[in-house]
Design an enzyme around this catalytic site. Structure first.
Site, short mmCIF file in Angstrom:
data_model
loop_
_atom_site.label_atom_id
_atom_site.label_comp_id
_atom_site.label_asym_id
_atom_site.label_seq_id
_atom_site.Cartn_x
_atom_site.Cartn_y
_atom_site.Cartn_z
N CYS A 216 -36.44 61.45 -2.37
CA CYS A 216 -36.99 62.79 -2.59
C CYS A 216 -38.06 63.03 -1.51
CB CYS A 216 -37.63 62.86 -3.97
SG CYS A 216 -38.97 61.66 -4.12
N HIS A 245 -41.30 52.67 -5.70
CA HIS A 245 -40.71 51.59 -6.50
C HIS A 245 -39.32 51.25 -6.00
CE1 HIS A 245 -43.63 52.21 -10.10
NE2 HIS A 245 -44.11 51.41 -9.18
N HIS A 278 -47.43 57.07 -6.39
CA HIS A 278 -47.61 57.31 -7.82
C HIS A 278 -49.01 57.77 -8.18
CE1 HIS A 278 -44.48 54.18 -7.23
NE2 HIS A 278 -43.81 55.07 -7.91
N CYS A 300 -47.85 61.56 -4.17
CA CYS A 300 -46.95 62.72 -4.08
C CYS A 300 -47.71 63.97 -4.50
CB CYS A 300 -45.73 62.51 -4.97
SG CYS A 300 -44.68 63.98 -5.01
N GLU A 330 -48.00 55.70 -12.37
CA GLU A 330 -48.32 57.15 -12.44
C GLU A 330 -49.07 57.47 -13.73
OE1 GLU A 330 -44.99 59.89 -11.98
OE2 GLU A 330 -46.20 61.44 -12.96
N THR A 368 -43.92 62.59 -14.19
CA THR A 368 -42.94 63.37 -13.41
C THR A 368 -41.52 62.82 -13.47
OG1 THR A 368 -43.47 62.06 -11.46
CG2 THR A 368 -44.62 64.17 -11.69
S1 SF4 Z 1 -42.95 63.36 -8.29
FE1 SF4 Z 1 -41.95 61.42 -7.77
S2 SF4 Z 1 -39.77 61.88 -7.83
FE2 SF4 Z 1 -40.84 63.84 -7.72
S3 SF4 Z 1 -40.96 64.38 -5.54
FE3 SF4 Z 1 -42.82 63.27 -6.06
S4 SF4 Z 1 -42.39 61.13 -5.60
FE4 SF4 Z 1 -40.43 62.20 -5.73
#
Ligand code: SF4
Length: 510
Positions: A216, A245, A278, A300, A330, A368
């Site tokens: 992603c 991960h 995370h 993220c 997370e 998430t």
């Molecule tokens: S929250 Fe997690 S799965 Fe979603 S875009 Fe960010 S890293 Fe990727």
């Protein structure tokens, strides 16, 4: 368990398996674990091998293998070790054996020491400097038959397995002397049942690729950050926790020099440290500041958004009910944002026991990477107990998690088996397995092709393939390539959407 004559039990159909063995002793060893007529003695050397090809073709084996003894080209491969050919070579031709990683995994699971790589077939016994030359060209073992027999497979599946008898430092006087190779004989006997398992997995198949799958935007950004720091910074680059991960991503970055640590007390003062995708609790940021660490934050942005919502709700005087899994990084990071005002809720059954100062002032947030329907169950229970429950501006389950779950659901119903590439500590990968299972399809999580059990593939015509948001695309490609070594594949991509999301890099690495 062996039978009374010491033979390994045979499991799986051999109706279409034929194993060519050059020497009588090799055929005898293989028949310890296979029916007698599944092994054909073809004779030693290129000429006899080529002459045996029509006889093999006339038997129309659905799965053809060559097995026997071989010589190692380096001393990294020891007598008694097994070599599975990724390709067989002569001086002027190469034939690929794409299912090698699957077969090697099954042999390892049987307790054998296994190497994979090219096997060279020579028209004479290879000695001394010639071994070194062949090794330099990338081959790891040598024999006098495999590549000359390979034509018998046509464009069908081919497996080549050699048990090592001689090495550069322990050369063979003559191939006929291998009767003395007791260990190799015993090992070759154990190869037979595994070849039978390989044959039972052979068939033409359909592959349904769930789209989107793999990386992603948040994971790509996090890996890109470490990647750039490794190039740009002179000193070591520390990463707190796994950057994402995925075992293989972490191993590759480690090989390039990244130093992964669990906590900041393992990082020297003033060093460069990356926070993982995370996210981290404010207490971690404070510790980094105290140690004057040069922090580059790979959290993220979607996880960062959940942290910001936690602060906003707490400021409003609300209790935050965080739907997530205990112990996940997370979860720990988000709980650490407003620990006095946040309660973790994992299951609908947790809801009854929740006590809050004011039931009219409650808000929820979510990890998430939850499965959407799993979160919905907890959320429904919370709404029933707290009718005034408020939530974030938009659902926290991220676009990538949602898309991958929809995509795997889209292939699971039409598949006999779903394989999800991802690591066992990857929450979103585990959720993909659960989503497939909820569709009534057997599903397994694998780090890569080497974890696929041949037994799973037996009687399976259609395989759905997906990968968690932290698993590289190339791991799915490797899996498809290996499955292609078991028969013809019809590969179809089923995409529920196209992702165009990109996150900008932090200023430190732009
Ligand atoms: S929250 Fe997690 S799965 Fe979603 S875009 Fe960010 S890293 Fe990727």
């Amino acid at each position: 368990m062996a039978d009374r004559r010491g033979r390994a039990p045979y499991r799986g159909s051999v109706t279409t398996l034929l194993v060519a063995a050059a020497l009588r002793v090799e055929a005898r060893a293989l028949r310890r674990g296979l029916p007698r007529d599944a092994v054909l003695r073809t004779g030693m050397g290129p000429a006899r091998s080529k002459r045996a090809v029509p006889a093999i073709v006339s038997r129309q084996p659905g799965a053809f293998a060559v097995a026997g003894f071989g010589g190692a080209l380096t001393d990294d491969v020891a007598p008694g070790d097994v070599v599975v050919a990724t390709e067989v070579r002569t001086a002027d031709a190469v034939r690929a054996c794409p299912s090698a990683p699957l077969l090697a995994a099954a042999l390892r699971a049987a307790g054998l020491t296994v190497h994979t790589g090219p096997i060279q077939s020579a028209d004479h016994v290879v000695h001394g400097a010639e071994r070194a030359e062949l090794a330099k060209a990338g081959a790891i073992a040598v024999d006098m038959e495999s590549a000359f027999l390979a034509d018998a497979a046509g464009d069908g599946p081919l497996a080549v397995v050699r048990v090592i008898v001689d090495t550069p430092s322990r050369p063979l006087v003559s191939p006929a002397t291998v009767t003395g190779g007791f260990t190799a004989y015993q090992v070759l006997g154990r190869v037979g049942p595994v070849l039978a398992a390989w044959a039972s997995a052979v068939r033409d198949r359909k592959i349904l690729l769930a789209g989107p799958r793999s990386f992603c935007a948040g994971v790509e950004r996090a890996i890109d950050i470490v990647d750039r720091l490794l190039v740009e910074r002179d000193g070591p680059v520390y990463v707190r926790k796994q950057i994402v991960h995925n075992k293989k991503v972490v191993e590759e970055l480690e090989e390039r020099g990244a130093v992964f640590v669990e906590e900041l007390d393992e990082v020297p003062e003033g060093a460069t440290v990356v926070f993982s995708a995370h996210g981290v609790a404010p207490s971690v940021r404070e510790e980094a500041s105290t140690k004057q660490l040069d922090v580059v934050d790979a959290t993220c942005p979607l996880v960062g958004k959940v942290h910001a919502e936690a602060k906003r709700f707490a400021k409003q005087g609300n209790t935050i009910l965080f739907i997530g899994h205990a112990g996940h990084e997370e979860t720990e990071g988000t709980l650490g944002e407003e620990p006095e005002h946040t309660v973790l809720v994992e299951e609908p059954s947790d809801v009854d026991n929740i006590q809050v100062p004011d039931p009219r002032r409650v808000s929820y947030l979510m990890q998430t990477t939850l499965a959407a329907d799993e979160a919905e169950g907890v959320l429904g229970a919370l709404r029933t107990k707290f009718p005034d429950l408020t939530g974030p501006n938009s659902d926290d389950i991220c676009y990538a998690t949602t898309n991958r779950q929809l995509a795997v659901r889209g292939v699971a119903g039409d598949s006999d088996l779903v394989l999800v590439v991802g690591s066992s500590n990857s929450s979103n990968s585990l959720r993909l397995v659960e989503v497939a299972e909820r569709e009534g399809t057997a599903a397994y999580l694998v780090d890569g092709v080497e974890q696929v059990d041949l037994g799973w593939l037996r009687d399976v015509d259609t395989i759905g393939l997906s990968a968690g948001a932290s698993a590289p695309h190339k791991l799915v490609d490797e899996l498809v390539a290996a499955l292609g070594g078991l028969g013809r594949l019809e590969v179809t991509e089923r995409a529920v959407t196209r992702e165009t999301v990109r996150f900008t890099l932090p200023k430190e690495v732009r």
